[in-house]
Design a protein around this motif. Structure first.
Motif, PDB file in Angstrom:
ATOM      1  N   TYR A 126     -12.285   1.530   0.051  1.00 44.89           N
ATOM      2  CA  TYR A 126     -11.864   2.750   0.746  1.00 44.89           C
ATOM      3  C   TYR A 126     -13.077   3.541   1.224  1.00 44.89           C
ATOM      4  O   TYR A 126     -14.194   3.359   0.747  1.00 44.89           O
ATOM      5  CB  TYR A 126     -10.977   3.611  -0.167  1.00 44.89           C
ATOM      6  CG  TYR A 126     -11.679   4.240  -1.357  1.00 44.89           C
ATOM      7  CD1 TYR A 126     -12.137   5.562  -1.296  1.00 44.89           C
ATOM      8  CD2 TYR A 126     -11.876   3.542  -2.543  1.00 44.89           C
ATOM      9  CE1 TYR A 126     -12.775   6.150  -2.378  1.00 44.89           C
ATOM     10  CE2 TYR A 126     -12.510   4.120  -3.627  1.00 44.89           C
ATOM     11  CZ  TYR A 126     -12.961   5.422  -3.544  1.00 44.89           C
ATOM     12  OH  TYR A 126     -13.602   5.999  -4.613  1.00 44.89           O
ATOM     13  N   ASP A 127     -12.811   4.423   2.203  1.00 48.05           N
ATOM     14  CA  ASP A 127     -13.814   5.361   2.693  1.00 48.05           C
ATOM     15  C   ASP A 127     -13.694   6.657   1.900  1.00 48.05           C
ATOM     16  O   ASP A 127     -12.615   7.262   1.870  1.00 48.05           O
ATOM     17  CB  ASP A 127     -13.573   5.700   4.178  1.00 48.05           C
ATOM     18  CG  ASP A 127     -13.788   4.539   5.126  1.00 48.05           C
ATOM     19  OD1 ASP A 127     -14.610   3.661   4.816  1.00 48.05           O
ATOM     20  OD2 ASP A 127     -13.129   4.520   6.189  1.00 48.05           O
TER      21      ASP A 127
ATOM     22  N   SER B 232     -11.777   8.251   6.994  1.00 49.72           N
ATOM     23  CA  SER B 232     -11.187   9.283   6.138  1.00 49.72           C
ATOM     24  C   SER B 232     -11.409  10.673   6.719  1.00 49.72           C
ATOM     25  O   SER B 232     -12.203  10.874   7.642  1.00 49.72           O
ATOM     26  CB  SER B 232     -11.772   9.199   4.720  1.00 49.72           C
ATOM     27  OG  SER B 232     -11.304   8.054   4.050  1.00 49.72           O
TER      28      SER B 232
ATOM     29  N   HIS C  69      -8.835   6.646   3.999  1.00 56.50           N
ATOM     30  CA  HIS C  69      -8.622   5.346   4.635  1.00 56.50           C
ATOM     31  C   HIS C  69      -8.970   4.239   3.643  1.00 56.50           C
ATOM     32  O   HIS C  69     -10.015   4.303   2.992  1.00 56.50           O
ATOM     33  CB  HIS C  69      -9.512   5.258   5.877  1.00 56.50           C
ATOM     34  CG  HIS C  69      -9.577   3.902   6.505  1.00 56.50           C
ATOM     35  ND1 HIS C  69     -10.742   3.396   7.041  1.00 56.50           N
ATOM     36  CD2 HIS C  69      -8.632   2.952   6.683  1.00 56.50           C
ATOM     37  CE1 HIS C  69     -10.492   2.189   7.533  1.00 56.50           C
ATOM     38  NE2 HIS C  69      -9.237   1.889   7.332  1.00 56.50           N
ATOM     39  N   TYR C  70      -8.109   3.241   3.548  1.00 58.10           N
ATOM     40  CA  TYR C  70      -8.371   2.155   2.600  1.00 58.10           C
ATOM     41  C   TYR C  70      -7.822   0.840   3.122  1.00 58.10           C
ATOM     42  O   TYR C  70      -7.016   0.790   4.055  1.00 58.10           O
ATOM     43  CB  TYR C  70      -7.750   2.473   1.238  1.00 58.10           C
ATOM     44  CG  TYR C  70      -6.237   2.453   1.217  1.00 58.10           C
ATOM     45  CD1 TYR C  70      -5.538   1.326   0.787  1.00 58.10           C
ATOM     46  CD2 TYR C  70      -5.503   3.555   1.641  1.00 58.10           C
ATOM     47  CE1 TYR C  70      -4.153   1.306   0.773  1.00 58.10           C
ATOM     48  CE2 TYR C  70      -4.129   3.549   1.631  1.00 58.10           C
ATOM     49  CZ  TYR C  70      -3.452   2.418   1.194  1.00 58.10           C
ATOM     50  OH  TYR C  70      -2.074   2.404   1.203  1.00 58.10           O
ATOM     51  N   THR C  71      -8.273  -0.247   2.505  1.00 57.13           N
ATOM     52  CA  THR C  71      -7.793  -1.596   2.789  1.00 57.13           C
ATOM     53  C   THR C  71      -7.614  -2.325   1.465  1.00 57.13           C
ATOM     54  O   THR C  71      -8.406  -2.140   0.549  1.00 57.13           O
ATOM     55  CB  THR C  71      -8.799  -2.368   3.669  1.00 57.13           C
ATOM     56  OG1 THR C  71      -8.934  -1.703   4.924  1.00 57.13           O
ATOM     57  CG2 THR C  71      -8.331  -3.794   3.922  1.00 57.13           C
ATOM     58  N   GLN C  72      -6.572  -3.110   1.375  1.00 59.12           N
ATOM     59  CA  GLN C  72      -6.323  -3.928   0.190  1.00 59.12           C
ATOM     60  C   GLN C  72      -6.197  -5.399   0.581  1.00 59.12           C
ATOM     61  O   GLN C  72      -5.707  -5.722   1.662  1.00 59.12           O
ATOM     62  CB  GLN C  72      -5.036  -3.489  -0.517  1.00 59.12           C
ATOM     63  CG  GLN C  72      -5.112  -2.122  -1.178  1.00 59.12           C
ATOM     64  CD  GLN C  72      -3.799  -1.719  -1.801  1.00 59.12           C
ATOM     65  OE1 GLN C  72      -2.746  -1.839  -1.189  1.00 59.12           O
ATOM     66  NE2 GLN C  72      -3.851  -1.226  -3.019  1.00 59.12           N
TER      67      GLN C  72
ATOM     68  N   VAL D 132      -7.700   8.153  -6.321  1.00 59.14           N
ATOM     69  CA  VAL D 132      -7.381   6.969  -5.516  1.00 59.14           C
ATOM     70  C   VAL D 132      -6.763   5.876  -6.384  1.00 59.14           C
ATOM     71  O   VAL D 132      -5.754   5.257  -6.018  1.00 59.14           O
ATOM     72  CB  VAL D 132      -8.652   6.456  -4.801  1.00 59.14           C
ATOM     73  CG1 VAL D 132      -8.404   5.080  -4.167  1.00 59.14           C
ATOM     74  CG2 VAL D 132      -9.117   7.459  -3.748  1.00 59.14           C
TER      75      VAL D 132
ATOM     76  N   LEU E 133      -9.644  -3.699  -3.499  1.00 62.64           N
ATOM     77  CA  LEU E 133      -9.405  -2.401  -2.864  1.00 62.64           C
ATOM     78  C   LEU E 133     -10.738  -1.837  -2.408  1.00 62.64           C
ATOM     79  O   LEU E 133     -11.696  -1.794  -3.183  1.00 62.64           O
ATOM     80  CB  LEU E 133      -8.756  -1.430  -3.864  1.00 62.64           C
ATOM     81  CG  LEU E 133      -8.717   0.053  -3.475  1.00 62.64           C
ATOM     82  CD1 LEU E 133      -7.855   0.269  -2.235  1.00 62.64           C
ATOM     83  CD2 LEU E 133      -8.206   0.898  -4.639  1.00 62.64           C
TER      84      LEU E 133
ATOM     85  N   CYS F 240       0.829  -1.185   0.000  1.00 58.08           N
ATOM     86  CA  CYS F 240       0.000   0.000   0.000  1.00 58.08           C
ATOM     87  C   CYS F 240       0.868   1.241   0.000  1.00 58.08           C
ATOM     88  O   CYS F 240       1.373   1.649   1.039  1.00 58.08           O
ATOM     89  CB  CYS F 240      -0.917   0.015   1.221  1.00 58.08           C
ATOM     90  SG  CYS F 240      -1.908  -1.486   1.375  1.00 58.08           S
TER      91      CYS F 240
ATOM     92  N   ILE G 214     -15.849   1.372   4.938  1.00 58.46           N
ATOM     93  CA  ILE G 214     -15.190   0.071   4.819  1.00 58.46           C
ATOM     94  C   ILE G 214     -15.797  -0.931   5.795  1.00 58.46           C
ATOM     95  O   ILE G 214     -16.140  -2.054   5.435  1.00 58.46           O
ATOM     96  CB  ILE G 214     -13.676   0.196   5.094  1.00 58.46           C
ATOM     97  CG1 ILE G 214     -12.974   0.987   3.980  1.00 58.46           C
ATOM     98  CG2 ILE G 214     -13.037  -1.187   5.231  1.00 58.46           C
ATOM     99  CD1 ILE G 214     -11.503   1.256   4.264  1.00 58.46           C
TER     100      ILE G 214
END
Length: 300
Positions: A104-105, A112, A60-63, A135, A102, A35, A83
């Motif tokens: 994300y907020d 975020s 804010h994100y997650t992968q 993004v 992926l 990331c 998320i």
């Protein structure tokens, strides 16, 4: 359908879940080295990645890692979402398809940064044409991808798909709107009454001190007179990627006219009406939706 059942099916009276979205912590943390650029912050003892888009704007994100020869699946949350409210669905989709994921907020939501300006009637266009491309450019540059959006996220997916990004491989929508119906307004009024009565306190668990903004900017925009002519059907003929258009047969915010409009005006769209299901198919009929999405991605 009873008032309480309506709220539960919409997910707003659900039990609290952590910022890790119900995912196995090892999967989340194992991907942090991928990331970039990111800043690591600690929330509820979980390392959380943030993407800096501007000096005072962090996303804010997650992968979730997947096969390098498969496209990314980019999930776009609903108008009151984040998320965490996807729960474990991103991970399950990742495991089922083998595709990297992926989620994300958007600004103003979840973890975020707060929104720094008043919402306008063009907020969905801004999310689709400005924030989402930024993004993608930062997190998965030069990667093929799908957009998968729920409710507001579905409308954002449509607007984004119409821009014909050469890396876009397909789109999936759940409960997307392309125009406003009486059912849309009635459903929002029910939610507005519930929020005023303190029955949506669960939202604070996801949005913290941004909760009032999240709810009121959504409800007031959709109920406002300037927003009533809103209609994005004009973009549909431009969407030339495979598209699966999903909606619950008992959706509280729309009729099947939404699905018909999208499918009849988009050259490569297919409809999927989910029985015994309201506004949130991936939560109410998870196994069916997971199977249909995975199959569509595999054959497209």
């Amino acid at each position: 359908m009873s008032f309480e059942r309506h709220l539960r099916r919409s997910g707003y009276l659900a039990a609290h879940i952590s910022v890790a979205s119900g995912c196995r912590q090892g999967v989340l943390l194992s991907n942090l080295h991928r990331c970039s650029p990111l800043q690591l912050l600690t929330v509820q003892d979980v390392a959380v990645p943030f993407l800096t888009l501007a000096p005072h704007l962090q996303i804010h994100y997650t992968q979730f890692a997947g096969a390098t020869d498969k496209p990314w699946l980019v999930l776009l949350h609903e108008g009151l979402g984040s998320i965490a409210q996807w729960r474990d669905y991103p991970q399950r989709l990742n495991e089922r398809t083998g595709c990297p994921v992926l989620v994300y907020d958007r600004q103003g939501y979840g973890q975020s940064s707060p929104m720094d300006r008043e919402r306008t009637i063009h907020y969905l266009h801004q999310a689709a044409l400005t924030e989402l491309p930024a993004v993608l450019d930062k997190l998965i540059p030069d990667q093929d991808y799908w957009v998968i959006g729920h409710s507001d996220g579905g409308s954002i997916a449509l607007l984004h798909a119409a821009e014909k990004n050469p890396r876009l491989r397909g789109a999936i929508t759940e409960a997307a709107h392309v125009f406003i119906e009486p059912e849309t307004l009635a459903g929002i009024r029910v939610a507005d009454e519930a929020y005023a009565a303190g029955k949506l306190k669960n939202l604070t668990r996801y949005h913290g001190d941004k909760t009032d903004w999240v709810f009121h900017s959504w409800a007031r925009t959709w109920l406002s007179q300037p927003f009533q002519p809103w209609n994005i059907e004009y973009v549909l003929p431009s969407i030339d990627v495979p598209m699966l258009v999903m909606q619950g047969r008992e959706d509280q915010y729309a009729t099947e006219a939404q699905v018909t409009a999208i499918v009849t005006q988009s050259p490569r769209a297919e409809a999927a009406i989910i029985d015994h299901c309201g506004h949130t198919p991936h939560r109410e009929q998870t196994d069916i939706v997971l199977a249909q999405m995975s199959d569509f991605i595999a054959r497209s």
